[in-house]
Design a protein around this motif. Structure first.
Motif, short mmCIF file in Angstrom:
data_model
loop_
_atom_site.label_atom_id
_atom_site.label_comp_id
_atom_site.label_asym_id
_atom_site.label_seq_id
_atom_site.Cartn_x
_atom_site.Cartn_y
_atom_site.Cartn_z
N ARG A 44 0.82 -1.21 0.00
CA ARG A 44 0.00 0.00 0.00
C ARG A 44 0.86 1.27 0.00
N ARG A 94 -5.60 2.55 -6.30
CA ARG A 94 -5.64 1.80 -5.05
C ARG A 94 -5.90 0.33 -5.35
N CYS A 96 -7.48 -3.51 -3.71
CA CYS A 96 -8.40 -4.07 -2.72
C CYS A 96 -8.66 -5.53 -3.06
N TYR A 109 -5.59 -8.41 1.11
CA TYR A 109 -5.12 -7.33 1.96
C TYR A 109 -5.63 -7.36 3.40
N ALA A 146 -10.60 1.50 -0.56
CA ALA A 146 -9.99 1.90 -1.83
C ALA A 146 -10.84 2.94 -2.54
#
Length: 491
Positions: free
Chosen positions: A432, A442, A444, A448, A463
């Motif tokens: 990240r 971003r 996701c 994660y 995100a």
């Protein structure tokens, strides 16, 4: 013949979500609520990822994930927002068993992911020697855990290997298809990790966790399903996304990402789509490939994430045949410790567990088994018929079931579950940190913040909110949920 590539300029305020699993769909749903335009690209011809329904003997059942944690709000809230509130349904029974030491035994109560607070509940599951080992725990000196520790290693050190091998392994295996002696306690069981960091007795720590839960007086079901299957959730979210003006393109693999002076170019096999922001909701190996040029450090970290594969074997019997044998009782199913050397690792009695399954097929008894875990995936190379046969043999030995199925379905989930070894959360933080250096991009998904459906949705919301904030130039308030097109009756 080489296909021509056309550039499509969609203007400003446009976010492309790459990946059509539940995380990608949830991100698209969230982004639309902020007023951004959204295009979702899915490489396959199907949405939903590991959430999927299919037919067995003419009845629709889940062939992937079948339930979602209800004590976290994200998944239940999303289901309600897209019109499925009246179809939420808790399990009809939560009475499970464990097949160990040659018998089906009631699953002990009063534990946290298999770690007991009271060893008195473990008689029959553990040997007298194993119970005696637990009794020594309060006399042990504290076990140092540092920044992280493997669940199995820590629990074995405190309570002995039997607790790990016969309780923790089958329970964690049901969630991660992983090896408890590799799995990160900090990532997989954070409540226990906090207890471990405090030092002292693990037994006392588990009792504190249980007391805190009791003090919160949590009510309502722990898990929820959906009438018709959890696999109906992705299509409902997709319907809501389209109704809100979002575009969804399946069978559209993304081949590359390129930063431009004012955003991003997303290259597919037929065209280049311009975007102001990107949400990357794909498995780690795919994200690694797509980020290789623009974020080599994040790409390398993602390439190091390992996955476990598994297969689900769904079996339908005539209910009269099952009743005649007296083989199955009212349980929801059973777990199997790997140490016992069986092929199946669990079985769910869907007809008992889900009232909607029983109602949809009153003349059938539907159950399923799971096969495969991290490091033990050779079984997945067997033919479908072999997986059915080995499942029937194990079921017969565990329950006495002698009936022949009227229909079977084998579903393989290759690379289905990311593994969370010791240090996983530190790896995620590095990913990240590197991705945050890119403008309005971003990541996701299950890699994660947890592999469960609510965790994937929470990851997607994070995100989406960060992308919206990037594009707005300021932190935005929580967006108003996009309402679905299906009936909201009964909420």
């Amino acid at each position: 013949m080489q296909r021509s590539t056309n550039r499509v300029d969609t203007g400003t305020g446009h976010v492309v979500v790459i990946g059509g699993g539940i995380a990608g769909l949830a991100a698209a749903h969230r982004l639309l609520a902020t007023g951004l335009r959204v295009t979702l690209l899915e490489a396959t011809d199907r949405l939903g990822g590991k959430l999927m329904t299919g037919g067995i003997a003419g009845t629709q059942v889940d062939l992937g994930a079948e339930s979602m944690l209800a004590r976290r709000p994200e998944a239940v809230d999303l289901a309600r927002a897209v019109g499925l509130g009246d179809r939420l349904q808790p399990p009809a029974t939560a009475t499970a068993a464990i097949w160990t030491r040659g018998e089906l035994r009631p699953m002990p109560k009063g534990h946290v992911m298999g770690v007991p607070g009271d060893p008195a509940a473990l008689g029959g599951v553990l040997s007298p020697e194993g119970l005696a080992r637990i009794a020594q725990e309060r006399d042990l000196t504290p076990t140092a855990v540092g920044d992280d520790v493997a669940v199995g290693a820590y629990v074995a050190d405190r309570l002995g290997r039997e607790v790990v091998d016969r309780l923790v392994e089958p329970l964690l295996g049901g969630v991660y298809a992983g090896d408890a002696y590799r799995l990160s306690m900090r990532a997989a069981v954070p409540q226990l990790f906090e207890v471990a960091r405090e030092g002292g007795s693990l037994l006392d720590g588990v009792q504190r966790i249980q007391q805190q839960a009791a003090d919160r007086r949590q009510t309502g079901p722990v898990f929820q399903g959906i009438d018709g299957g959890i696999g109906t959730l992705p299509d409902a979210v997709a319907d809501a996304v389209r109704a809100a003006g979002g575009e969804i393109l399946t069978a559209t693999p993304v081949l590359g990402l390129t930063r431009t002076t004012d955003g991003w170019d997303i290259r597919t096999d037929t065209r280049v789509i311009t975007a102001d922001g990107i949400v990357l909701a794909t498995p780690a190996w795919s994200a690694s490939t797509l980020l290789a040029a623009e974020s080599p450090a994040a790409s390398v970290e993602l390439a190091g994430v390992e996955y476990a594969s598994m297969a689900l074997v769904t079996l339908a019997f005539r209910r009269s045949d099952v009743a005649a044998t007296g083989a199955l009782d009212g349980r929801s199913g059973f777990l199997v410790p790997p140490v016992d050397g069986r092929t199946i690792k669990a079985s769910t009695f869907s007809t008992h567990k889900w009232q909607w399954v029983a109602d949809a097929a009153p003349d059938l008894f539907v159950l399923r088994t799971s096969v495969g875990r991290y490091g033990e995936e050779d079984h997945l190379h067997r033919e479908d018929a072999e997986l059915v046969d080995v499942s029937l043999r194990d079921l017969a030995e565990a329950t006495g079931l002698a009936a022949k199925p009227v229909d079977t379905e084998v579903t393989r989930w290759i690379g289905g579950l990311p593994q969370y070894p010791v240090g996983h959360l530190t790896r995620v933080a590095r990913i990240r940190d590197e991705v945050a250096k890119l403008p309005a991009l971003r990541v996701c998904g299950a890699v994660y913040d947890g592999v469960g459906i609510p965790a994937c949705i929470a990851s997607a919301h994070r995100a989406a909110d960060e992308i919206a904030a990037d594009l707005a130039g300021e932190i935005i308030a929580t967006p108003t949920p996009v309402q679905g097109t299906r009936s909201e009756a009964g909420q």
